[in-house]
Motif scaffolding. Structure first.
Motif, PDB file in Angstrom:
ATOM      1  N   GLY A 153       7.483  11.695   5.075  1.00 59.22           N
ATOM      2  CA  GLY A 153       6.912  12.347   6.254  1.00 59.22           C
ATOM      3  C   GLY A 153       5.417  12.165   6.436  1.00 59.22           C
ATOM      4  N   ASP A 154       4.660  12.384   5.370  1.00 63.79           N
ATOM      5  CA  ASP A 154       3.197  12.252   5.464  1.00 63.79           C
ATOM      6  C   ASP A 154       2.796  10.815   5.778  1.00 63.79           C
ATOM      7  OD1 ASP A 154       2.893  14.940   4.913  1.00 63.79           O
ATOM      8  OD2 ASP A 154       2.445  14.640   2.784  1.00 63.79           O
ATOM      9  N   TYR A 155       3.505   9.856   5.196  1.00 60.93           N
ATOM     10  CA  TYR A 155       3.208   8.450   5.437  1.00 60.93           C
ATOM     11  C   TYR A 155       3.590   8.054   6.858  1.00 60.93           C
ATOM     12  CZ  TYR A 155       2.679   8.151   0.366  1.00 60.93           C
ATOM     13  OH  TYR A 155       2.266   8.327  -0.911  1.00 60.93           O
ATOM     14  N   LEU A 156       4.709   8.556   7.312  1.00 59.72           N
ATOM     15  CA  LEU A 156       5.171   8.258   8.657  1.00 59.72           C
ATOM     16  C   LEU A 156       4.182   8.783   9.694  1.00 59.72           C
ATOM     17  CD1 LEU A 156       7.393   6.948  10.315  1.00 59.72           C
ATOM     18  CD2 LEU A 156       8.627   9.121  10.261  1.00 59.72           C
ATOM     19  N   ALA A 157       3.636   9.958   9.445  1.00 59.68           N
ATOM     20  CA  ALA A 157       2.654  10.532  10.367  1.00 59.68           C
ATOM     21  C   ALA A 157       1.415   9.627  10.466  1.00 59.68           C
ATOM     22  CB  ALA A 157       2.239  11.924   9.887  1.00 59.68           C
ATOM     23  N   VAL A 158       1.027   9.018   9.369  1.00 60.34           N
ATOM     24  CA  VAL A 158      -0.117   8.113   9.356  1.00 60.34           C
ATOM     25  C   VAL A 158       0.177   6.868  10.188  1.00 60.34           C
ATOM     26  CG1 VAL A 158      -1.494   6.586   7.883  1.00 60.34           C
ATOM     27  CG2 VAL A 158      -1.022   8.934   7.155  1.00 60.34           C
ATOM     28  N   LEU A 159       1.411   6.396  10.106  1.00 63.30           N
ATOM     29  CA  LEU A 159       1.789   5.192  10.831  1.00 63.30           C
ATOM     30  C   LEU A 159       1.946   5.434  12.322  1.00 63.30           C
ATOM     31  CD1 LEU A 159       4.339   3.799   8.251  1.00 63.30           C
ATOM     32  CD2 LEU A 159       2.103   2.819   8.816  1.00 63.30           C
ATOM     33  N   GLY A 160       2.036   6.710  12.684  1.00 63.30           N
ATOM     34  CA  GLY A 160       2.066   7.096  14.083  1.00 63.30           C
ATOM     35  C   GLY A 160       3.326   6.807  14.753  1.00 63.30           C
ATOM     36  N   ALA A 218       0.838  -1.201   0.000  1.00 66.88           N
ATOM     37  CA  ALA A 218       0.000   0.000   0.000  1.00 66.88           C
ATOM     38  C   ALA A 218       0.874   1.252   0.000  1.00 66.88           C
ATOM     39  CB  ALA A 218      -0.933  -0.006   1.207  1.00 66.88           C
ATOM     40  N   TYR A 219       1.902   1.263   0.825  1.00 65.17           N
ATOM     41  CA  TYR A 219       2.803   2.418   0.905  1.00 65.17           C
ATOM     42  C   TYR A 219       3.455   2.715  -0.441  1.00 65.17           C
ATOM     43  CZ  TYR A 219       7.189   4.872   1.814  1.00 65.17           C
ATOM     44  OH  TYR A 219       8.252   5.742   1.753  1.00 65.17           O
ATOM     45  N   THR A 220       3.863   1.682  -1.143  1.00 68.56           N
ATOM     46  CA  THR A 220       4.585   1.900  -2.397  1.00 68.56           C
ATOM     47  C   THR A 220       3.673   2.200  -3.580  1.00 68.56           C
ATOM     48  OG1 THR A 220       4.652  -0.482  -2.886  1.00 68.56           O
ATOM     49  CG2 THR A 220       6.538   0.471  -1.699  1.00 68.56           C
ATOM     50  N   ARG A 221       2.367   2.077  -3.398  1.00 68.63           N
ATOM     51  CA  ARG A 221       1.459   2.275  -4.520  1.00 68.63           C
ATOM     52  C   ARG A 221       0.406   3.367  -4.321  1.00 68.63           C
ATOM     53  NH1 ARG A 221       3.537  -2.597  -4.258  1.00 68.63           N
ATOM     54  NH2 ARG A 221       3.941  -3.787  -6.149  1.00 68.63           N
ATOM     55  N   MET A 222       0.268   3.857  -3.102  1.00 69.30           N
ATOM     56  CA  MET A 222      -0.793   4.831  -2.822  1.00 69.30           C
ATOM     57  C   MET A 222      -0.210   6.198  -2.495  1.00 69.30           C
ATOM     58  SD  MET A 222      -3.295   2.605  -0.361  1.00 69.30           S
ATOM     59  CE  MET A 222      -3.934   1.039  -0.907  1.00 69.30           C
ATOM     60  N   PHE A 281      -3.300   6.175   1.435  1.00 66.36           N
ATOM     61  CA  PHE A 281      -2.608   5.363   2.424  1.00 66.36           C
ATOM     62  C   PHE A 281      -3.224   5.570   3.809  1.00 66.36           C
ATOM     63  CE2 PHE A 281       0.975   4.509   5.364  1.00 66.36           C
ATOM     64  CZ  PHE A 281       1.176   3.174   5.049  1.00 66.36           C
ATOM     65  N   GLU A 282      -3.568   6.800   4.126  1.00 67.27           N
ATOM     66  CA  GLU A 282      -4.210   7.081   5.414  1.00 67.27           C
ATOM     67  C   GLU A 282      -5.533   6.332   5.528  1.00 67.27           C
ATOM     68  OE1 GLU A 282      -5.466  10.829   8.273  1.00 67.27           O
ATOM     69  OE2 GLU A 282      -4.936  11.223   6.192  1.00 67.27           O
ATOM     70  N   ALA A 283      -6.335   6.352   4.474  1.00 68.88           N
ATOM     71  CA  ALA A 283      -7.614   5.631   4.482  1.00 68.88           C
ATOM     72  C   ALA A 283      -7.368   4.128   4.610  1.00 68.88           C
ATOM     73  CB  ALA A 283      -8.397   5.937   3.211  1.00 68.88           C
ATOM     74  N   PHE A 284      -6.331   3.632   3.920  1.00 67.48           N
ATOM     75  CA  PHE A 284      -6.007   2.212   4.005  1.00 67.48           C
ATOM     76  C   PHE A 284      -5.602   1.833   5.425  1.00 67.48           C
ATOM     77  CE2 PHE A 284      -2.837  -1.155   4.100  1.00 67.48           C
ATOM     78  CZ  PHE A 284      -3.618  -2.207   3.645  1.00 67.48           C
ATOM     79  N   VAL A 285      -4.768   2.639   6.059  1.00 66.03           N
ATOM     80  CA  VAL A 285      -4.300   2.326   7.412  1.00 66.03           C
ATOM     81  C   VAL A 285      -5.473   2.327   8.395  1.00 66.03           C
ATOM     82  CG1 VAL A 285      -2.874   3.153   9.339  1.00 66.03           C
ATOM     83  CG2 VAL A 285      -1.907   3.013   7.030  1.00 66.03           C
TER      84      VAL A 285
END
Length: 91
Positions: A84-91, A40-44, A49-53
């Motif tokens: 950064g944006d993805y990392l924030a989603v992962l918390g 998901a991370y590599t394709r969204m 990605f936030e919605a997926f998580v």
């Protein structure tokens, strides 16, 4: 990227498409939850990605799953300049 391939941008990710990313299997022993998150991370984009998580967590999946080297997706994303944006989603 091969010349015969074009980048797909501005994809609209609906619930059905997001749910498809919950069902990937691995064949090398990688934790299934890690594999789904990584794909998901590599394709969204970050919004999808936030919605997926959120969906991933609602299914009681392991956001802290690790790859074969023992790293979580958050640990990997932290090394990416544009993560950064993805990392924030992962918390």
């Amino acid at each position: 990227m091969k010349k015969d391939k074009s980048r797909v941008e501005d994809v609209q990710w609906g619930d059905e498409q997001l749910r498809e990313y919950l069902n990937f299997n691995t064949y090398d022993g990688t934790d299934r939850d890690f594999h789904c998150l990584y794909r998901a991370y590599t394709r969204m984009d970050a919004a999808a990605f936030e919605a997926f998580v959120e969906l991933f967590k609602s299914e009681n999946r392991n956001i802290h799953a690790t790859n074969l080297e023992g790293k979580t997706l958050a640990q990997i994303v932290a090394t990416h300049a544009k993560g950064g944006d993805y990392l924030a989603v992962l918390g």
